[in-house]
Design an enzyme around this catalytic site. Structure first.
Site, PDB file in Angstrom:
ATOM      1  NE  ARG A 223      -4.217  -1.618   0.297  1.00  0.00           N
ATOM      2  CZ  ARG A 223      -4.365  -2.705  -0.448  1.00  0.00           C
ATOM      3  NH1 ARG A 223      -3.464  -3.036  -1.363  1.00  0.00           N
ATOM      4  NH2 ARG A 223      -5.439  -3.471  -0.301  1.00  0.00           N
ATOM      5  CG  HIS A 271      -3.156  -1.251  -6.957  1.00  0.00           C
ATOM      6  ND1 HIS A 271      -3.500  -0.554  -5.845  1.00  0.00           N
ATOM      7  CD2 HIS A 271      -3.216  -2.563  -6.587  1.00  0.00           C
ATOM      8  CE1 HIS A 271      -3.763  -1.399  -4.841  1.00  0.00           C
ATOM      9  NE2 HIS A 271      -3.595  -2.622  -5.277  1.00  0.00           N
TER      10      HIS A 271
END
Ligand code: NAP
Length: 308
Positions: A223, A271
């Site tokens: 993250r 991502h």
């Protein structure tokens, strides 16, 4: 059985089809806003607090991802309702592919050879032995432990870090804040696979990144909030770090003006290191629902105080 599916920003047509296939006995509801009828199981991605509040009688809530940090208002869900995350569901193999690419790219100096090609320079670079090339892995859960094992098979020396002590064949393991340094100081490539929690946010700041050996390379697959962007950039620009390969960011999509986009030593991917796969995820959730219906325990239940 009443199911509710909600995924922020998408209609979820493909998910609904897959759930209808896997759980033909279930009635599948969607939610726009407003009151809901009795729901047995909810399957959610980034739900609003209003929806969580309405699920106080559900038997379980499933999160459509491995990390539950996307649920910003978890307190709105009654604590007696188990929150269950995805485990692997086809993500492990993808993470291994990405992590091995990043490590081999750095170890075999493919970025250096790309620069040499542009300069028309034919020059084999000196290579150090793999046992002298330490890889640090932060997070030894479902994903981190599999990535660590895959990298150790290449012959790299792998150092792993987790909250509680672990024993994994071929990996030197360390646990707790007091032993983080032992991993950082050995890591020529540092791979982050920690969940985003109150304890891990901004863990990779200037002080911790400075503990990496000179020339180290940072790979963040977890993250964006775990890393302090400015500290990483400063250490790269000062020459302490060689660069970074980043798949996750504080703000996604990564804003157009962010320095990462055009920094010559930073590789950005959107991502994609491990996508949530519909068929695998639905099969896993359906199997867990069947176990819960049979009164059996399931894995992947989030411990709310820990945050993962
Ligand atoms: N980029 C992507 O596409 C993508 C895809 C999937 C997942 N992810 C990220 O990857 C993360 C990891 O997934 P996972 O399935 O491997 O999770 P997991 O099985 O829950 O593993 C988490 C690991 O982190 C360790 N950890 C947690 N807090 C810690 C702390 N304060 N100090 C040290 N270690 C700590 C845990 O230690 P213990 O073993 O002691 O509990 C565990 O080893 C997810 O939370 C998500 O954010 C990213």
């Amino acid at each position: 059985m009443n199911l509710l599916f909600y995924s922020a920003g998408e209609s979820g047509a493909a998910w609904l089809e897959a759930f209808a296939r896997e759980l033909p006995e279930a009635r599948i509801n969607t939610w726009q806003r407003g009151p809901i009828s009795q729901i047995d199981y909810a399957i959610l991605w980034k739900p609003p607090g209003e929806l969580l509040e309405a699920l106080g009688q559900a038997r379980a809530v499933f999160n459509l991802g491995a990390g539950v940090d996307g649920i910003k208002n978890l307190a709105a869900l009654r604590s007696a309702v188990p929150l269950i995350r995805l485990e692997d569901a086809g993500m492990t193999e993808q993470m291994i592919e990405y992590a091995c690419h990043a490590v081999l790219r750095r170890y075999r100096e493919f970025d250096g050879y790309a620069e040499q090609q542009h300069a028309g320079e034919w020059r084999p670079r000196r290579r150090i032995g793999k046992r002298a090339f330490g890889i640090g892995i932060l997070g030894l859960g479902v994903l981190g432990s599999a990535v660590a094992t895959a990298l150790s098979r290449f012959g790299f020396r792998v150092y792993g870090w987790s909250r509680s002590p672990k024993a994994i064949a071929g990996i030197e393991t360390f646990a707790g804040a007091g032993q983080l340094d032992s991993v950082l100081t050995q890591a020529r490539v540092l791979i982050c696979l920690l969940p985003s929690t109150a304890e891990t946010r901004e863990l990779l700041d200037r002080q911790r990144l400075s503990r990496l050996p000179r020339g180290a390379y940072v790979v963040n697959l977890a993250r964006g909030e775990l890393l302090v962007d400015q500290d990483l950039l400063a250490l790269i620009d000062e020459g302490h770090l060689a660069g970074a390969m980043l798949d996750v960011f504080r703000d996604e999509p990564l804003p157009g003006a962010h320095v990462f986009w055009h920094h010559p030593k930073v590789t950005v991917t959107p991502h994609v290191s491990a996508a949530t796969l519909i068929d695998e995820s639905v099969a896993q959730i359906a199997a867990k629902i069947r176990r819960l219906e049979a009164g059996l325990p399931v894995t992947g239940v989030v411990e709310r105080e820990r945050g993962y």
